[in-house]
Scaffold this motif. Sequence first.
Motif, PDB file in Angstrom:
ATOM      1  N   SER A 132       0.943  -1.175   0.076  1.00  0.00           N
ATOM      2  CA  SER A 132       0.004  -0.023  -0.029  1.00  0.00           C
ATOM      3  C   SER A 132       0.916   1.103   0.152  1.00  0.00           C
ATOM      4  O   SER A 132       1.988   1.262  -0.098  1.00  0.00           O
ATOM      5  CB  SER A 132      -0.783   0.080   1.216  1.00  0.00           C
ATOM      6  OG  SER A 132      -0.093  -0.018   2.510  1.00  0.00           O
ATOM      7  N   ALA A 133       0.281   2.335   0.166  1.00  0.00           N
ATOM      8  CA  ALA A 133       1.097   3.695   0.095  1.00  0.00           C
ATOM      9  C   ALA A 133       1.854   3.781   1.195  1.00  0.00           C
ATOM     10  O   ALA A 133       3.091   4.173   1.307  1.00  0.00           O
ATOM     11  CB  ALA A 133      -0.072   4.669   0.217  1.00  0.00           C
ATOM     12  N   VAL A 134       1.488   3.048   2.581  1.00  0.00           N
ATOM     13  CA  VAL A 134       2.225   2.980   3.681  1.00  0.00           C
ATOM     14  C   VAL A 134       3.620   2.383   3.362  1.00  0.00           C
ATOM     15  O   VAL A 134       4.643   2.602   4.040  1.00  0.00           O
ATOM     16  CB  VAL A 134       1.753   2.264   4.683  1.00  0.00           C
ATOM     17  CG1 VAL A 134       2.472   2.247   6.123  1.00  0.00           C
ATOM     18  CG2 VAL A 134       0.294   3.267   5.096  1.00  0.00           C
ATOM     19  N   SER A 135       3.601   1.516   2.576  1.00  0.00           N
ATOM     20  CA  SER A 135       5.069   0.476   2.387  1.00  0.00           C
ATOM     21  C   SER A 135       5.955   1.425   1.863  1.00  0.00           C
ATOM     22  O   SER A 135       7.287   1.075   2.175  1.00  0.00           O
ATOM     23  CB  SER A 135       4.397  -0.640   1.117  1.00  0.00           C
ATOM     24  OG  SER A 135       3.518  -1.076   1.358  1.00  0.00           O
ATOM     25  N   PHE A 136       5.776   2.613   1.100  1.00  0.00           N
ATOM     26  CA  PHE A 136       6.897   3.474   0.568  1.00  0.00           C
ATOM     27  C   PHE A 136       7.493   4.129   1.766  1.00  0.00           C
ATOM     28  O   PHE A 136       8.754   4.996   1.604  1.00  0.00           O
ATOM     29  CB  PHE A 136       6.435   4.420  -0.571  1.00  0.00           C
ATOM     30  CG  PHE A 136       5.887   3.519  -1.611  1.00  0.00           C
ATOM     31  CD1 PHE A 136       6.819   3.246  -2.654  1.00  0.00           C
ATOM     32  CD2 PHE A 136       4.474   3.265  -1.833  1.00  0.00           C
ATOM     33  CE1 PHE A 136       6.445   2.532  -3.874  1.00  0.00           C
ATOM     34  CE2 PHE A 136       4.211   2.826  -2.869  1.00  0.00           C
ATOM     35  CZ  PHE A 136       4.963   2.394  -3.948  1.00  0.00           C
ATOM     36  N   LEU A 137       7.012   4.416   3.086  1.00  0.00           N
ATOM     37  CA  LEU A 137       7.472   4.929   4.006  1.00  0.00           C
ATOM     38  C   LEU A 137       8.921   4.065   4.514  1.00  0.00           C
ATOM     39  O   LEU A 137       9.733   4.633   4.974  1.00  0.00           O
ATOM     40  CB  LEU A 137       6.673   4.853   5.334  1.00  0.00           C
ATOM     41  CG  LEU A 137       5.491   5.803   5.033  1.00  0.00           C
ATOM     42  CD1 LEU A 137       4.341   5.712   6.463  1.00  0.00           C
ATOM     43  CD2 LEU A 137       5.941   7.141   5.010  1.00  0.00           C
ATOM     44  N   ALA A 138       8.992   2.819   3.923  1.00  0.00           N
ATOM     45  CA  ALA A 138      10.013   2.238   4.411  1.00  0.00           C
ATOM     46  C   ALA A 138      11.635   2.711   3.527  1.00  0.00           C
ATOM     47  O   ALA A 138      12.333   2.557   4.009  1.00  0.00           O
ATOM     48  CB  ALA A 138      10.047   0.737   3.811  1.00  0.00           C
ATOM     49  N   ILE A 139      11.435   3.345   2.395  1.00  0.00           N
ATOM     50  CA  ILE A 139      12.350   4.169   1.861  1.00  0.00           C
ATOM     51  C   ILE A 139      13.050   5.121   2.715  1.00  0.00           C
ATOM     52  O   ILE A 139      14.316   5.170   2.838  1.00  0.00           O
ATOM     53  CB  ILE A 139      12.014   4.645   0.486  1.00  0.00           C
ATOM     54  CG1 ILE A 139      11.250   3.819  -0.277  1.00  0.00           C
ATOM     55  CG2 ILE A 139      13.081   5.609  -0.158  1.00  0.00           C
ATOM     56  CD1 ILE A 139      10.746   4.450  -1.536  1.00  0.00           C
ATOM     57  N   GLY A 140      12.328   5.729   3.420  1.00  0.00           N
ATOM     58  CA  GLY A 140      12.831   6.640   4.705  1.00  0.00           C
ATOM     59  C   GLY A 140      13.658   6.069   5.667  1.00  0.00           C
ATOM     60  O   GLY A 140      14.698   6.502   5.975  1.00  0.00           O
ATOM     61  N   GLY A 141      13.089   4.878   6.000  1.00  0.00           N
ATOM     62  CA  GLY A 141      14.024   4.081   6.953  1.00  0.00           C
ATOM     63  C   GLY A 141      15.203   3.662   6.282  1.00  0.00           C
ATOM     64  O   GLY A 141      16.374   3.523   7.143  1.00  0.00           O
ATOM     65  N   VAL A 142      15.299   2.995   5.246  1.00  0.00           N
ATOM     66  CA  VAL A 142      16.477   2.589   4.568  1.00  0.00           C
ATOM     67  C   VAL A 142      17.305   3.695   4.124  1.00  0.00           C
ATOM     68  O   VAL A 142      18.578   3.503   4.534  1.00  0.00           O
ATOM     69  CB  VAL A 142      16.171   1.892   3.266  1.00  0.00           C
ATOM     70  CG1 VAL A 142      17.340   1.616   2.526  1.00  0.00           C
ATOM     71  CG2 VAL A 142      15.330   0.735   3.364  1.00  0.00           C
ATOM     72  N   ALA A 143      17.026   4.807   4.212  1.00  0.00           N
ATOM     73  CA  ALA A 143      17.930   5.983   3.945  1.00  0.00           C
ATOM     74  C   ALA A 143      18.453   6.174   5.247  1.00  0.00           C
ATOM     75  O   ALA A 143      19.572   6.624   5.252  1.00  0.00           O
ATOM     76  CB  ALA A 143      16.960   7.098   3.424  1.00  0.00           C
TER      77      ALA A 143
END
Length: 257
Positions: free
Chosen positions: A137-148
Amino acid sequence: MPLTDIADGWKRRSNWAYLAYSDLKHNYNRTLLGPLWASLQWGLTIVIKGFVFALIFKVELASYLPFLTVGLLLWQWMSNMMTQGVTVFITNRAIIESISMPMSFHVFRSVFFLFLYFCNHMVVFAIVAVVFRVAVSAVSFLAIGGVALIYLSGLCVVAVFGVAGARIRDVIPLVGALVNLGFFVTPIMWQREMLGARTWIADWNPLYHYIELVRAPLLGQAPAELSWWVAGGCTAGLLLVALAVFGRYRKQIPYWL
């Protein structure tokens, strides 16, 4: 100035990126599946652990295995940056003593190699997510911030630990011991809610918050606001420490090797 060294290292990004990719390929030269062998090994290990610990903790395999998979993959990535970072300059001793180049070059190369290794292993999570129907879902893309945040913190950790390991060799086994201890006090095999009234053990652990910033979105949940504050604050602190330590001691590294 450390910023000059870092800027010079960044200008050579095509070189360290190529070397990091070559390092990954070199480990599996002349094999049929190449780097996928590492993913296959990890996949088998995670599936077996998932079945065993789901029975021990009496939780549903469909929710526990995706949780365990992404947690273990993130822990491996972060722990590798700590244990391999402490020897980053020692490992590259021959290059440092023979070629003049910015010290940050070795830090960039090491962290990017481990990032590629992590991305390669994420194939395991993709398969688990498909099998157990983990929704995107759209929430999944928040993981990019965590990876960064993990990547930026990893650069700082490798720079600081690398300087410490080059100067004091006792730091190498010490970091290994602390990383092993950290695995057992971080919610990876077990879930934070299992602590009951002692959830503060997880809440006071910065590693838990870094992991949660990636794991929660990939499992369809928004990370807690506390995790953003803790991970963001720790990253800012690590950045200041890395600039101070790397700036003060980077020119002495060749004499310590």
